[in-house]
Each structure stands twice: as structure tokens, then as C-alpha cells.
Scaffold this active site. Sequence first.
Site, mmCIF file in Angstrom:
data_model
loop_
_atom_site.group_PDB
_atom_site.id
_atom_site.type_symbol
_atom_site.label_atom_id
_atom_site.label_comp_id
_atom_site.label_asym_id
_atom_site.label_seq_id
_atom_site.Cartn_x
_atom_site.Cartn_y
_atom_site.Cartn_z
ATOM 1 N N ALA A 89 38.776 34.277 24.072
ATOM 2 C CA ALA A 89 37.513 35.075 24.780
ATOM 3 C C ALA A 89 37.730 34.859 26.187
ATOM 4 O O ALA A 89 37.862 33.829 26.815
ATOM 5 C CB ALA A 89 36.335 34.637 24.108
ATOM 6 N N GLY A 90 37.928 36.074 26.759
ATOM 7 C CA GLY A 90 37.674 36.179 28.203
ATOM 8 C C GLY A 90 37.497 37.475 28.841
ATOM 9 O O GLY A 90 37.193 38.420 28.237
ATOM 10 N N ILE A 91 37.042 37.193 29.970
ATOM 11 C CA ILE A 91 36.534 38.536 30.871
ATOM 12 C C ILE A 91 37.231 38.565 32.184
ATOM 13 O O ILE A 91 37.654 37.652 32.580
ATOM 14 C CB ILE A 91 34.936 38.553 30.949
ATOM 15 C CG1 ILE A 91 34.600 37.188 31.979
ATOM 16 C CG2 ILE A 91 34.176 38.522 29.675
ATOM 17 C CD1 ILE A 91 33.227 37.282 32.386
ATOM 18 N N TYR A 153 39.430 34.664 38.196
ATOM 19 C CA TYR A 153 40.113 34.854 36.950
ATOM 20 C C TYR A 153 41.458 33.897 37.065
ATOM 21 O O TYR A 153 41.758 33.078 36.048
ATOM 22 C CB TYR A 153 40.905 36.164 36.707
ATOM 23 C CG TYR A 153 41.350 36.749 35.432
ATOM 24 C CD1 TYR A 153 40.676 36.947 34.365
ATOM 25 C CD2 TYR A 153 42.744 36.591 35.058
ATOM 26 C CE1 TYR A 153 41.174 37.133 32.943
ATOM 27 C CE2 TYR A 153 43.410 36.718 34.073
ATOM 28 C CZ TYR A 153 42.531 37.198 32.793
ATOM 29 O OH TYR A 153 43.348 37.394 31.597
ATOM 30 N N TYR A 185 51.111 41.070 31.174
ATOM 31 C CA TYR A 185 50.334 42.134 30.931
ATOM 32 C C TYR A 185 50.552 42.837 29.620
ATOM 33 O O TYR A 185 51.558 43.514 29.390
ATOM 34 C CB TYR A 185 50.478 43.313 32.139
ATOM 35 C CG TYR A 185 49.800 42.914 33.427
ATOM 36 C CD1 TYR A 185 50.527 41.801 34.023
ATOM 37 C CD2 TYR A 185 48.837 43.646 33.965
ATOM 38 C CE1 TYR A 185 49.621 41.272 35.424
ATOM 39 C CE2 TYR A 185 48.217 43.077 34.955
ATOM 40 C CZ TYR A 185 48.578 42.077 35.873
ATOM 41 O OH TYR A 185 48.058 41.487 36.974
HETATM 42 N N1 CAA Z 1 49.283 43.897 44.961
HETATM 43 C C1 CAA Z 1 49.322 44.333 46.353
HETATM 44 N N2 CAA Z 1 48.436 45.072 46.936
HETATM 45 C C2 CAA Z 1 47.486 45.429 46.192
HETATM 46 C C3 CAA Z 1 47.176 45.264 44.706
HETATM 47 C C4 CAA Z 1 48.314 44.344 43.916
HETATM 48 N N3 CAA Z 1 48.590 44.088 42.843
HETATM 49 N N4 CAA Z 1 46.281 45.780 44.202
HETATM 50 C C5 CAA Z 1 45.473 46.237 45.097
HETATM 51 N N5 CAA Z 1 46.296 46.245 46.391
HETATM 52 C C6 CAA Z 1 46.003 46.974 47.741
HETATM 53 C C7 CAA Z 1 45.803 48.596 47.541
HETATM 54 O O1 CAA Z 1 47.195 49.130 47.492
HETATM 55 C C8 CAA Z 1 44.933 48.659 48.885
HETATM 56 O O2 CAA Z 1 45.740 48.798 49.824
HETATM 57 P P1 CAA Z 1 45.662 49.761 51.081
HETATM 58 O O3 CAA Z 1 44.291 49.350 51.523
HETATM 59 O O4 CAA Z 1 46.713 49.648 51.892
HETATM 60 O O5 CAA Z 1 45.606 51.073 50.344
HETATM 61 C C9 CAA Z 1 43.979 47.442 48.966
HETATM 62 O O6 CAA Z 1 44.876 46.449 47.927
HETATM 63 C C10 CAA Z 1 42.898 47.704 48.566
HETATM 64 O O7 CAA Z 1 43.086 48.227 47.021
HETATM 65 P P2 CAA Z 1 41.806 49.073 46.231
HETATM 66 O O8 CAA Z 1 41.350 50.242 47.205
HETATM 67 O O9 CAA Z 1 42.126 49.252 44.975
HETATM 68 O O10 CAA Z 1 40.586 48.124 46.497
HETATM 69 P P3 CAA Z 1 39.335 48.000 45.771
HETATM 70 O O11 CAA Z 1 38.499 46.899 46.165
HETATM 71 O O12 CAA Z 1 38.765 49.363 44.945
HETATM 72 O O13 CAA Z 1 40.315 47.115 44.168
HETATM 73 C C11 CAA Z 1 41.218 45.596 42.855
HETATM 74 C C12 CAA Z 1 40.673 46.077 44.231
HETATM 75 C C13 CAA Z 1 39.910 45.660 42.091
HETATM 76 C C14 CAA Z 1 41.916 44.207 43.160
HETATM 77 C C15 CAA Z 1 42.079 46.705 42.182
HETATM 78 O O14 CAA Z 1 43.300 47.319 42.951
HETATM 79 C C16 CAA Z 1 42.488 46.439 40.836
HETATM 80 O O15 CAA Z 1 41.987 46.340 40.037
HETATM 81 N N6 CAA Z 1 43.741 45.624 40.904
HETATM 82 C C17 CAA Z 1 44.335 44.993 39.468
HETATM 83 C C18 CAA Z 1 43.821 43.752 39.445
HETATM 84 C C19 CAA Z 1 44.669 43.240 38.282
HETATM 85 O O16 CAA Z 1 45.977 42.855 38.100
HETATM 86 N N7 CAA Z 1 43.964 42.868 37.305
HETATM 87 C C20 CAA Z 1 44.723 42.392 36.068
HETATM 88 C C21 CAA Z 1 43.583 42.772 34.932
HETATM 89 S S1 CAA Z 1 44.630 42.515 33.144
HETATM 90 C C22 CAA Z 1 44.313 40.886 33.002
HETATM 91 O O17 CAA Z 1 43.775 39.969 33.741
HETATM 92 C C23 CAA Z 1 45.001 40.387 32.061
HETATM 93 C C24 CAA Z 1 46.086 39.289 32.204
HETATM 94 O O18 CAA Z 1 45.726 38.249 31.898
HETATM 95 C C25 CAA Z 1 47.161 39.569 32.676
#
Ligand code: CAA
Length: 247
Positions: A89-91, A153, A185
Amino acid sequence: MTQRIAVVTGGMGGLGESISTKMADAGYKVVVTYSPSNTKYRSWLDEMKAKGYGFAAYPVDVADFDDCAAKVAQMGKDVGPIDILVNNAGITRDMTFKKMSKEDWDAVMHTNLDSCFNMTKQVMDGMSARGWGRVINVSSVNGQKGAFGQTNYSAAKAGIHGFTKALALEVARRNVTVNTISPGYIGTKMVTAIPREILDTKILTQIQVNRLGKPDEVAGLIIYLCSEEAAFVTGANISINGGQHMY
Ligand code: CAA
């Protein structure tokens, strides 16, 4: 041999469903837990029943120690002693550190890390006393390498492996193995919720096999870790990430 009993937390979720069904296919009696806020559990159980899976299911708040204690005691009475625990379980509450509140931090730490203590505590004495057990903690590539937007996370998922290693030392002589798996992923709702542009430009570009992983690929690794052949694997952290990060 009597049928082994396995508990899969978050067993109805993106990865959880695959883990639960594959474990049932492999011959285990599978008990799934689901979040008490999940209103769709009944339809999930019906759908599974139609496919031939008769899961026992319990609403468990894995972030709450007392709820875990009460529900696991009930499982023991209803189903029997637990041989295998998959802490799955995780969020996520993804946001940059600048925007992250204490509540966003706490929610992820409690659900993703405290849960490993809360659930494992309920089953470890029994596994040790019976001289056989498997605990598999589902971490993440992002606990190994960090991820933009995931300070909470990544911290929780990294903590899981410290827990695994210490506990593995303590129970190895009882034939109980404790391992971490670190998926990358995988094509679940958690991943497809990432903004498309970020997924395409920042994440998929790092994955050497050029695709998301499949839930069944992760479940297959868990089946192996549950097996007799895996008795010599303990305290390990096994990456399953398509070459995204080599640790
Ligand atoms: N690497 C580098 N830069 C990134 C980035 C990344 N992975 N993600 C976002 N950025 C950058 C954007 O390009 C943006 O740059 P600019 O300002 O130069 O355009 C800046 O960071 C801000 O990004 P956002 O406008 O998207 O900012 P936000 O606050 O709206 O959202 C965020 C930020 C929530 C981190 C969103 O980018 C996001 O959801 N990123 C993905 C996070 C992720 O990888 N989550 C994994 C989920 S799956 C999981 O967790 C399962 C597992 O175990 C693998």
C-alpha cells in the site's frame, strides 16, 4: 504442504491487483487489504469473483497501528496464521518541496513507511515462532535515486529499505526473509496521473527499455521471493526499473 496464507496491502490497487491475482494463481490463499475510504471494494471483489478469485478482504488503514492490530487479529481468526506479507500500500502527494505542507509530508510517511512497521509488527512473532515467513516491502526507484516533486515519497521509500535490512538481520535464523523490491515507473494509475508532458520528456527518456513496466512483471518478482528457492535471498533490494537506474 498446507496452503500458505499471504496478505497483500493495497491489494486492489494498480500493482496490488496484479500481485493478488498472480499470488492466487501461484496457489496462495490471498487476503487483500484496502483503504477504508475505498468505496469501490465491493465491485472489485465481484469482478474478481467472476474471474474465479475468492479473495478475503479487509478495510485497513495501514497508517494506523491499532487498526492494523485489530484487523490482522481478525484475519488470523477468519483465515489462519499469516505466512507472507506484501507491504504494497502506498500513496503519492507529489509537489515541489517549496509547496509541500507538513500534512503532505506526514500523510506519505505514515502510509508508505509507518505502514511497514504497523503491519509487520502484527505478523512477525508468528512467522518466527513457526520458523517460516516472507516479508516483501514494495519501495521504488525513487527511494534509490530521488525524484523531482517527491521529497516525501523518496524519503519514505528510502526508509523502507533501512527497515528491511535491519529486520532481515534479526529474523534470518528463523527462516523468515525480508526483502525490498524497487519498481520503476509501472503502467498504473499512479504513473498515468503524472502530467503527460513530464512523463514524456523527463521520465520515459530515462527508461532504457523505452516503455513503462507492467504490473505482472513486478508480481512475478514477488512470486519468486515468496518461493522456497528464494530462501537465500534476504535483506536485498531488487530493482525492477527497465534500466532507469542501476544501483
Ligand atoms: N525533472 C526535471 N524537471 C522537472 C521534473 C523532473 N522530473 N518535473 C517537473 N520539472 C520542472 C518542470 O519542467 C518545470 O520547469 P519550468 O519551470 O522550467 O517549466 C518545473 O519543474 C515546475 O514544474 P511544474 O510546472 O509541473 O510544477 P508543478 O508544481 O505544477 O508540478 C510536479 C510539479 C508535481 C513535481 C509535477 O511536475 C509532477 O507530477 N512530476 C512528476 C513527479 C513524479 O515523477 N512522480 C512519480 C509518480 S509515480 C510513482 O511515484 C511510482 C513510483 O514509485 C515510480
